[in-house]
Design a protein around this motif. Structure first.
Motif, PDB file in Angstrom:
ATOM      1  N   LYS A  19       7.897 -43.431   6.089  1.00 14.45           N
ATOM      2  CA  LYS A  19       9.200 -43.964   5.708  1.00 14.45           C
ATOM      3  C   LYS A  19       9.716 -43.052   4.593  1.00 14.45           C
ATOM      4  O   LYS A  19       9.077 -42.920   3.545  1.00 14.45           O
ATOM      5  CB  LYS A  19       9.066 -45.406   5.232  1.00 14.45           C
ATOM      6  N   VAL A  20      10.874 -42.411   4.835  1.00 14.08           N
ATOM      7  CA  VAL A  20      11.378 -41.347   3.964  1.00 14.08           C
ATOM      8  C   VAL A  20      12.785 -41.674   3.464  1.00 14.08           C
ATOM      9  O   VAL A  20      13.636 -42.120   4.224  1.00 14.08           O
ATOM     10  CB  VAL A  20      11.395 -40.007   4.741  1.00 14.08           C
ATOM     11  N   LEU A  21      13.015 -41.408   2.179  1.00 15.37           N
ATOM     12  CA  LEU A  21      14.328 -41.537   1.559  1.00 15.37           C
ATOM     13  C   LEU A  21      14.744 -40.173   1.028  1.00 15.37           C
ATOM     14  O   LEU A  21      13.956 -39.512   0.340  1.00 15.37           O
ATOM     15  CB  LEU A  21      14.273 -42.539   0.396  1.00 15.37           C
ATOM     16  N   GLU A  22      15.968 -39.767   1.353  1.00 13.71           N
ATOM     17  CA  GLU A  22      16.521 -38.581   0.700  1.00 13.71           C
ATOM     18  C   GLU A  22      17.621 -39.046  -0.242  1.00 13.71           C
ATOM     19  O   GLU A  22      18.621 -39.627   0.180  1.00 13.71           O
ATOM     20  CB  GLU A  22      17.098 -37.553   1.669  1.00 13.71           C
ATOM     21  N   VAL A  23      17.434 -38.780  -1.525  1.00 18.84           N
ATOM     22  CA  VAL A  23      18.402 -39.132  -2.557  1.00 18.84           C
ATOM     23  C   VAL A  23      19.350 -37.947  -2.737  1.00 18.84           C
ATOM     24  O   VAL A  23      18.908 -36.836  -3.002  1.00 18.84           O
ATOM     25  CB  VAL A  23      17.692 -39.463  -3.888  1.00 18.84           C
ATOM     26  N   GLY A  24      20.641 -38.205  -2.560  1.00 20.33           N
ATOM     27  CA  GLY A  24      21.629 -37.136  -2.656  1.00 20.33           C
ATOM     28  C   GLY A  24      21.600 -36.272  -1.412  1.00 20.33           C
ATOM     29  O   GLY A  24      21.484 -35.051  -1.493  1.00 20.33           O
ATOM     30  N   CYS A  25      21.730 -36.901  -0.267  1.00 24.54           N
ATOM     31  CA  CYS A  25      21.588 -36.189   1.012  1.00 24.54           C
ATOM     32  C   CYS A  25      22.739 -35.241   1.311  1.00 24.54           C
ATOM     33  O   CYS A  25      22.609 -34.378   2.180  1.00 24.54           O
ATOM     34  CB  CYS A  25      21.432 -37.175   2.159  1.00 24.54           C
ATOM     35  N   GLY A  26      23.852 -35.366   0.586  1.00 18.29           N
ATOM     36  CA  GLY A  26      24.988 -34.490   0.866  1.00 18.29           C
ATOM     37  C   GLY A  26      25.379 -34.581   2.328  1.00 18.29           C
ATOM     38  O   GLY A  26      25.360 -35.657   2.919  1.00 18.29           O
ATOM     39  N   PRO A  27      25.696 -33.453   2.953  1.00 21.31           N
ATOM     40  CA  PRO A  27      26.142 -33.484   4.349  1.00 21.31           C
ATOM     41  C   PRO A  27      24.997 -33.496   5.371  1.00 21.31           C
ATOM     42  O   PRO A  27      25.214 -33.268   6.552  1.00 21.31           O
ATOM     43  CB  PRO A  27      26.971 -32.207   4.469  1.00 21.31           C
ATOM     44  N   GLY A  28      23.765 -33.752   4.927  1.00 21.38           N
ATOM     45  CA  GLY A  28      22.655 -33.920   5.857  1.00 21.38           C
ATOM     46  C   GLY A  28      21.885 -32.664   6.207  1.00 21.38           C
ATOM     47  O   GLY A  28      21.077 -32.669   7.137  1.00 21.38           O
ATOM     48  N   THR A  29      22.071 -31.615   5.467  1.00 27.28           N
ATOM     49  CA  THR A  29      21.448 -30.325   5.766  1.00 27.28           C
ATOM     50  C   THR A  29      19.929 -30.412   5.843  1.00 27.28           C
ATOM     51  O   THR A  29      19.318 -29.852   6.749  1.00 27.28           O
ATOM     52  CB  THR A  29      21.848 -29.284   4.707  1.00 27.28           C
ATOM     53  N   PHE A  30      19.314 -31.111   4.908  1.00 26.35           N
ATOM     54  CA  PHE A  30      17.859 -31.262   4.901  1.00 26.35           C
ATOM     55  C   PHE A  30      17.415 -32.326   5.900  1.00 26.35           C
ATOM     56  O   PHE A  30      16.542 -32.083   6.733  1.00 26.35           O
ATOM     57  CB  PHE A  30      17.382 -31.627   3.490  1.00 26.35           C
ATOM     58  N   ALA A  31      18.028 -33.482   5.838  1.00 20.43           N
ATOM     59  CA  ALA A  31      17.574 -34.634   6.625  1.00 20.43           C
ATOM     60  C   ALA A  31      17.682 -34.434   8.132  1.00 20.43           C
ATOM     61  O   ALA A  31      16.902 -35.011   8.887  1.00 20.43           O
ATOM     62  CB  ALA A  31      18.344 -35.883   6.208  1.00 20.43           C
TER      63      ALA A  31
END
Length: 158
Positions: free
Chosen positions: A68-80
């Motif tokens: 279960k993963v959270l990305e804080v400050g995902c912006g436009p989704g480049t990493f996620a």
């Protein structure tokens, strides 16, 4: 004297860092970040001398399938968009960034036959999610934009 229309450094702990800015400057910063959406990835590539993709790939290796993963400050989704096999939640204070992220991430997840991710409009300093509910929390390029670094890190660790 700051460039016309850009927040000043007055009250900040470190130059371009958002620490200590007031609400008006924070809203202005969000508008400026949203204006970069069409060139967001290119800007990150330029300011990191082309290392951003390599850094993202390296960091992504710590997300294992089933986590279960959270990305804080995902912006436009480049990493996620590249996180495969995880139960993903993306958090960003900008509704515009989240809309772009959702479109981008869901296209990638659909292509991999994965369940949709979750999207939360919130700041790092006030994460409206349960304590100890993620196996991994990522925060790649948004830390500089935290209004209160200590509070943001406290929330991430929570």
């Amino acid at each position: 004297m700051p460039e016309e229309g850009l927040p000043s450094d007055e009250g900040r702990v470190h130059g371009i860092d958002a620490e200590g800015i007031d609400t008006d400057e924070w809203n202005q910063l969000m508008r400026h970040l949203e204006a970069t959406i069409p060139v967001y990835d290119k800007v990150n590539s330029i300011v990191t001398l082309g290392q951003d993709s390599r850094w993202r790939r390296h960091v992504a290796k710590s997300a294992q399938p089933g986590m279960k993963v959270l990305e804080v400050g995902c912006g436009p989704g480049t990493f996620a968009e590249h996180l495969a096999g995880v139960d993903l939640t993306c958090l960003d204070p900008s509704a515009e960034m989240l809309a772009v992220a959702k479109k981008r991430i869901e296209a990638a997840r659909l292509a991999r036959s994965e369940d949709p991710a979750s999207y939360v409009a919130a700041t790092a300093e006030s994460i409206p999610l349960d304590d100890d509910s993620f196996d991994r929390v990522f925060c790649l390029f948004s830390f500089r934009d935290f209004h209160d670094k200590n509070k943001g890190l406290t929330e991430i660790l929570r």
